[in-house]
Design an enzyme around this catalytic site. Sequence first.
Site, short mmCIF file in Angstrom:
data_model
loop_
_atom_site.label_atom_id
_atom_site.label_comp_id
_atom_site.label_asym_id
_atom_site.label_seq_id
_atom_site.Cartn_x
_atom_site.Cartn_y
_atom_site.Cartn_z
CG LEU A 33 35.12 51.65 40.58
CD1 LEU A 33 34.66 50.20 40.40
CD2 LEU A 33 36.56 51.80 40.12
N GLY A 34 32.36 55.26 39.58
CA GLY A 34 31.41 56.01 38.76
C GLY A 34 30.19 56.39 39.57
N GLY A 36 25.95 56.74 39.18
CA GLY A 36 24.79 56.41 38.36
C GLY A 36 23.53 57.08 38.84
CG PHE A 38 19.09 53.78 41.18
CD1 PHE A 38 17.83 54.32 41.32
CD2 PHE A 38 19.34 52.93 40.13
CE1 PHE A 38 16.82 53.99 40.43
CE2 PHE A 38 18.33 52.60 39.24
CZ PHE A 38 17.07 53.13 39.39
CE LYS A 40 29.39 59.71 45.75
NZ LYS A 40 30.32 60.24 46.77
CB VAL A 41 29.83 52.01 40.87
CG1 VAL A 41 30.51 50.65 40.81
CG2 VAL A 41 28.42 51.91 40.34
CE LYS A 56 23.67 50.40 39.92
NZ LYS A 56 23.03 49.86 38.71
CG ASP A 150 20.68 53.10 30.40
OD1 ASP A 150 20.60 53.83 29.39
OD2 ASP A 150 21.29 53.43 31.43
#
Length: 559
Positions: A33-34, A36, A38, A40-41, A56, A150
Amino acid sequence: MRRLSSWRKMATAEKQKHDGRVKIGHYILGDTLGVGTFGKVKVGKHELTGHKVAVKILNRQKIRSLDVVGKIRREIQNLKLFRHPHIIKLYQVISTPSDIFMVMEYVSGGELFDYICKNGRLDEKESRRLFQQILSGVDYCHRHMVVHRDLKPENVLLDAHMNAKIADFGLSNMMSDGEFLRTSCGSPNYAAPEVISGRLYAGPEVDIWSSGVILYALLCGTLPFDDDHVPTLFKKICDGIFYTPQYLNPSVISLLKHMLQVDPMKRAAIKDIREHEWFKQDLPKYLFPEDPSYSSTMIDDEALKEVCEKFECSEEEVLSCLYNRNHQDPLAVAYHLIIDNRRIMNEAKDFYLATSPPDSFLDDHHLTRPHPERVPFLVAETPRARHTLDELNPQKSKHQGVRKAKWHLGIRSQSRPNDIMAEVCRAIKQLDYEWKVVNPYYLRVRRKNPVTSTFSKMSLQLYQVDSRTYLLDFRSIDDEITEAKSGTATPQRSGSISNYRSCQRSDSDAEAQGKPSDVSLTSSVTSLDSSPVDVAPRPGSHTIEFFEMCANLIKILAQ
């Protein structure tokens, strides 16, 4: 007895392949999905219920390099308790040697950032509705001593009904009175002047700045501070001067200017925003229920018990935090979270739980129905509303066809049985208990009382619950009975765990060992050999000491 399922250290799971896809715990991982800071998600699908989750993946090596391993443990524990309609839920944390998997709520609408890029600015009414939801989530976090740090449209997700859900607490941390944060983190376009300049800041005010930037993006479709040249961008942020289009309502312009004040001391607080005339229009009541009055004299026994179970601590520890008004302590935070969640459910009739899709409002059915992801092996449990006596009676079932819950005094784990027993031996040695091995999956343990010089004893038996789950059962023992059944065994006091090799047991093996149907409690005091010791009966004290042994062992295993 109530089953203790939050054995974090032993709640490890190995990656497996499932039809060519990676499987972690009960979840089959799918597309990314994305990506980040740290890791992946990925989207995950529960193999039993078929429900989707977002997983996550936090890389342990990256976490170690940032020196945040110790800080995130209790923070994650509190995030499991967070229940707000506009904050992404954390269901479960699964650990492996290389990664930490955070199983979270999945929403299908994507990022607010992508929505704005595709559709442009939103009208004023829709912008206000989403901003009210976002600020409600931020306020909920701040009241429970967590700052996001954030906040940005990329971290605000949309569900199928265009409701906002704040995600990614990876950079957040607990805040406390008098403690200033030094970490410069977050995205430059949304970061407050004090963050990018390296000055000390308390925490909540940087979320207010970022929320102001998000509000501007909703209303205008662009960012108030933007430049490809980073030094120029920083100068614009520190100057605090931004363009206000003519189509903006003068009332919302005044709110934006108050939220985007360069001086954090002059910047709007959440209270100021809530009292602003533009913000108060069409404000749903459930977003900001009346502030709870936390009394130090009236203790909620249900909430107290739940905190003790989730943190594996004593009531005295929690009460000490509450009576001393130490509201920043994680135990006190958790206690107030539980009360807050219950109050929100009771007071807000249009308040729906943060599930996807969120079209199920609170009624009697939804208060008693478990969430689809809340299967027996999940670590995280939703704080529950008060139940009827029938619901609390394990002998009764409200719905036919639902399997009756089984209660244990013990710990469940999906680790390998050899690893479980090895970890248990290390914990016993650390506590300076004495033990002997009856067989590789059955230990007898004793602890000497330094005051009375008598011994408290228990047995630890590992059972196989199903094909992948094991239960470590705690039992108070009577040596005369146990020795007659198992025979004598040479006491082993060494910390060596070389005996624990591959020796898997099936359900039939567990039955052959004489699987107990109940937890047996005895008030007799005997020696480790078969000869009883003539000690005066101590009504109740033996049971208390047995539970103290259990609690001490569980605390070590949970570290």
